[in-house]
Design an enzyme around this catalytic site. Structure first.
Site, PDB file in Angstrom:
ATOM      1  N   ASP A  77       0.881  -1.168   0.000  1.00  0.00           N
ATOM      2  CA  ASP A  77       0.000   0.000   0.000  1.00  0.00           C
ATOM      3  C   ASP A  77       0.919   1.218   0.000  1.00  0.00           C
ATOM      4  O   ASP A  77       1.618   1.468   0.985  1.00  0.00           O
ATOM      5  CB  ASP A  77      -0.886  -0.020   1.253  1.00  0.00           C
ATOM      6  CG  ASP A  77      -1.832   1.178   1.310  1.00  0.00           C
ATOM      7  OD1 ASP A  77      -1.589   2.179   0.606  1.00  0.00           O
ATOM      8  OD2 ASP A  77      -2.808   1.113   2.081  1.00  0.00           O
TER       9      ASP A  77
ATOM     10  N   SER B 116      -2.225  14.588 -13.697  1.00  0.00           N
ATOM     11  CA  SER B 116      -3.448  14.426 -14.488  1.00  0.00           C
ATOM     12  C   SER B 116      -3.733  15.763 -15.147  1.00  0.00           C
ATOM     13  O   SER B 116      -3.325  16.813 -14.632  1.00  0.00           O
ATOM     14  CB  SER B 116      -4.614  14.059 -13.563  1.00  0.00           C
ATOM     15  OG  SER B 116      -5.855  14.207 -14.247  1.00  0.00           O
TER      16      SER B 116
ATOM     17  N   TYR C 279      -9.586  14.486  -5.817  1.00  0.00           N
ATOM     18  CA  TYR C 279      -8.680  14.059  -6.885  1.00  0.00           C
ATOM     19  C   TYR C 279      -7.985  15.264  -7.530  1.00  0.00           C
ATOM     20  O   TYR C 279      -6.760  15.274  -7.698  1.00  0.00           O
ATOM     21  CB  TYR C 279      -9.475  13.283  -7.938  1.00  0.00           C
ATOM     22  CG  TYR C 279      -8.642  12.698  -9.057  1.00  0.00           C
ATOM     23  CD1 TYR C 279      -7.945  11.511  -8.875  1.00  0.00           C
ATOM     24  CD2 TYR C 279      -8.573  13.320 -10.300  1.00  0.00           C
ATOM     25  CE1 TYR C 279      -7.183  10.962  -9.897  1.00  0.00           C
ATOM     26  CE2 TYR C 279      -7.820  12.779 -11.329  1.00  0.00           C
ATOM     27  CZ  TYR C 279      -7.120  11.599 -11.118  1.00  0.00           C
ATOM     28  OH  TYR C 279      -6.369  11.059 -12.134  1.00  0.00           O
TER      29      TYR C 279
ATOM     30  N   LYS D 258      -3.991  15.910  -7.429  1.00  0.00           N
ATOM     31  CA  LYS D 258      -3.155  15.922  -8.636  1.00  0.00           C
ATOM     32  C   LYS D 258      -2.479  17.290  -8.826  1.00  0.00           C
ATOM     33  O   LYS D 258      -1.364  17.368  -9.345  1.00  0.00           O
ATOM     34  CB  LYS D 258      -3.979  15.518  -9.859  1.00  0.00           C
ATOM     35  CG  LYS D 258      -4.413  14.042  -9.825  1.00  0.00           C
ATOM     36  CD  LYS D 258      -3.218  13.098  -9.772  1.00  0.00           C
ATOM     37  CE  LYS D 258      -3.621  11.637  -9.919  1.00  0.00           C
ATOM     38  NZ  LYS D 258      -2.481  10.712  -9.944  1.00  0.00           N
TER      39      LYS D 258
HETATM   40  P1  NAI Z   1      -5.913   1.762 -12.807  1.00  0.00           P
HETATM   41  O1  NAI Z   1      -7.038   1.796 -11.842  1.00  0.00           O
HETATM   42  O2  NAI Z   1      -5.950   0.856 -13.970  1.00  0.00           O
HETATM   43  O3  NAI Z   1      -4.542   1.527 -12.037  1.00  0.00           O
HETATM   44  C1  NAI Z   1      -4.265   2.026 -10.756  1.00  0.00           C
HETATM   45  C2  NAI Z   1      -3.475   0.974 -10.012  1.00  0.00           C
HETATM   46  O4  NAI Z   1      -3.082   1.510  -8.750  1.00  0.00           O
HETATM   47  C3  NAI Z   1      -4.294  -0.298  -9.727  1.00  0.00           C
HETATM   48  O5  NAI Z   1      -3.585  -1.445 -10.160  1.00  0.00           O
HETATM   49  C4  NAI Z   1      -4.489  -0.269  -8.226  1.00  0.00           C
HETATM   50  O6  NAI Z   1      -4.546  -1.563  -7.632  1.00  0.00           O
HETATM   51  C5  NAI Z   1      -3.252   0.497  -7.777  1.00  0.00           C
HETATM   52  N1  NAI Z   1      -3.423   1.083  -6.454  1.00  0.00           N
HETATM   53  C6  NAI Z   1      -4.508   1.732  -5.972  1.00  0.00           C
HETATM   54  N2  NAI Z   1      -4.313   2.069  -4.703  1.00  0.00           N
HETATM   55  C7  NAI Z   1      -3.077   1.642  -4.362  1.00  0.00           C
HETATM   56  C8  NAI Z   1      -2.319   1.677  -3.169  1.00  0.00           C
HETATM   57  N3  NAI Z   1      -2.797   2.245  -2.051  1.00  0.00           N
HETATM   58  N4  NAI Z   1      -1.078   1.127  -3.168  1.00  0.00           N
HETATM   59  C9  NAI Z   1      -0.588   0.530  -4.280  1.00  0.00           C
HETATM   60  N5  NAI Z   1      -1.266   0.456  -5.438  1.00  0.00           N
HETATM   61  C10 NAI Z   1      -2.504   1.002  -5.479  1.00  0.00           C
HETATM   62  O7  NAI Z   1      -5.812   3.269 -13.313  1.00  0.00           O
HETATM   63  P2  NAI Z   1      -4.799   3.982 -14.316  1.00  0.00           P
HETATM   64  O8  NAI Z   1      -5.611   4.747 -15.250  1.00  0.00           O
HETATM   65  O9  NAI Z   1      -3.752   3.074 -14.823  1.00  0.00           O
HETATM   66  O10 NAI Z   1      -4.146   5.045 -13.301  1.00  0.00           O
HETATM   67  C11 NAI Z   1      -2.764   5.221 -13.116  1.00  0.00           C
HETATM   68  C12 NAI Z   1      -2.510   6.669 -12.748  1.00  0.00           C
HETATM   69  O11 NAI Z   1      -2.885   7.500 -13.836  1.00  0.00           O
HETATM   70  C13 NAI Z   1      -3.304   7.175 -11.540  1.00  0.00           C
HETATM   71  O12 NAI Z   1      -2.469   7.975 -10.735  1.00  0.00           O
HETATM   72  C14 NAI Z   1      -4.385   8.017 -12.185  1.00  0.00           C
HETATM   73  O13 NAI Z   1      -4.866   9.010 -11.325  1.00  0.00           O
HETATM   74  C15 NAI Z   1      -3.654   8.578 -13.372  1.00  0.00           C
HETATM   75  N6  NAI Z   1      -4.496   9.101 -14.441  1.00  0.00           N
HETATM   76  C16 NAI Z   1      -5.307   8.255 -15.144  1.00  0.00           C
HETATM   77  C17 NAI Z   1      -6.094   8.762 -16.153  1.00  0.00           C
HETATM   78  C18 NAI Z   1      -7.001   7.895 -16.950  1.00  0.00           C
HETATM   79  O14 NAI Z   1      -7.802   8.429 -17.730  1.00  0.00           O
HETATM   80  N7  NAI Z   1      -6.955   6.584 -16.833  1.00  0.00           N
HETATM   81  C19 NAI Z   1      -6.076  10.205 -16.497  1.00  0.00           C
HETATM   82  C20 NAI Z   1      -5.157  10.982 -15.710  1.00  0.00           C
HETATM   83  C21 NAI Z   1      -4.400  10.438 -14.722  1.00  0.00           C
END
Ligand code: NAI
Length: 252
Positions: free
Chosen positions: A62, A141, A154, A158
């Site tokens: 975490d 973001s 959020y 960010k």
């Molecule tokens: P996702 O939900 O596919 O991946 C996020 C990952 O972080 C998941 O595997 C989850 O298990 C892990 N996670 C969550 N809480 C955690 C914790 N406490 N400790 C360790 N791991 C943890 O989402 P995505 O899209 O790949 O997001 C990655 C980053 O990109 C995030 O920071 C998100 O805010 C950012 N982002 C995503 C956008 C989108 O449209 N998908 C747009 C802008 C930013």
């Protein structure tokens, strides 16, 4: 191979952007520690990377926990012998206004999205400095650069990531450590589906709206990964403190 001999940590490595980036870093020669709250999914990504002929380990953690971050860094150093690249990417979103958000939810979003980066930097900067430098990339973001609707914690978190990145770059540039943020627009990952669900909206309609930008589509996680590889590599050797926007033209 732009990252030969480099040792990398990727948080949120089991998610859409994290997985694509872990694979891309490995394909450029880096050894990768795939870190995620979901240990099984992290193990699957690490196995996928190893199956492709590269080197990876999985660490369940975490990222909001200081003890977990210390363990992540210690394990990576023990396995790989150092840390040259960190992609602080784990993140969560709550689609609520200030009125709708509980104080606990606010703290959780800041714990995962912001505190995690402070903790990771606290522990990796001394290691990178002793080795002569490194590259840290933080996932911000588009909503960290401008506001967004019904996502108060959020957007605030960010914005903090973007400015913390600049502050880190100022403090640690003299040690050869570059720190940049990558700021995606809507990228086709589980997070968007989670948002549609939180808002009670039809997923297909939500995704169609996410694609409504100048390039007429959502981003692919590999397009964020490509930017992170560049920021991690020496090709971006004079870039630090920057907020790189990768969003298909949505913010402009
Ligand atoms: P996702 O939900 O596919 O991946 C996020 C990952 O972080 C998941 O595997 C989850 O298990 C892990 N996670 C969550 N809480 C955690 C914790 N406490 N400790 C360790 N791991 C943890 O989402 P995505 O899209 O790949 O997001 C990655 C980053 O990109 C995030 O920071 C998100 O805010 C950012 N982002 C995503 C956008 C989108 O449209 N998908 C747009 C802008 C930013």
């Amino acid at each position: 191979m732009r990252l030969e001999q480099k040792k990398a940590i990727v948080t949120g490595g089991a998610g859409g952007i994290g997985r694509a980036t872990a694979m891309a870093l490995a394909a450029e020669g880096a050894e990768v520690a795939v870190v995620d709250l979901d240990g099984e999914a992290a193990a699957a990504v690490a196995a996928e990377i190893r199956d492709a002929g590269f080197r990876a380990i999985a660490i369940q953690a975490d990222v909001s926990s200081g003890a977990d971050i210390e363990r992540v860094v210690a394990t990576t150093v023990a396995e790989f012998g150092g840390v040259d690249v960190v992609f602080n990417n784990a993140g969560i979103i709550r689609r609520t206004t200030a009125v709708e958000t509980t104080a606990e939810e606010w703290d959780r979003v800041f714990g995962v999205n912001v505190r995690s980066i402070f903790l990771m930097c606290k522990h990796v900067v001394p290691i990178m400095a002793a080795a002569g430098g490194g590259s840290i990339v933080n996932t911000g973001s588009g909503w960290g650069l401008k506001g967004g609707g019904r996502a108060i914690s959020y957007c605030a978190s960010k914005g903090a990531v973007v400015n913390m990145t600049r502050a880190l770059a100022i403090d640690h540039g003299p040690q050869g450590i570059r720190v940049n943020s990558v700021n995606p627009g809507d990228v086709n990952t589980g997070m968007l589906r989670d948002e549609a669900q939180q808002l009670g909206e039809d997923t297909a309609a939500f995704l169609a709206e996410a694609a409504d930008r100048p390039l007429r589509r959502m981003g692919d996680p590999r397009e964020i990964a490509a930017a992170v590889v560049w920021l991690a590599s020496d090709e971006s050797s004079y870039v630090t403190g920057s907020a790189l926007v990768v969003d298909g033209g949505g913010i402009a």
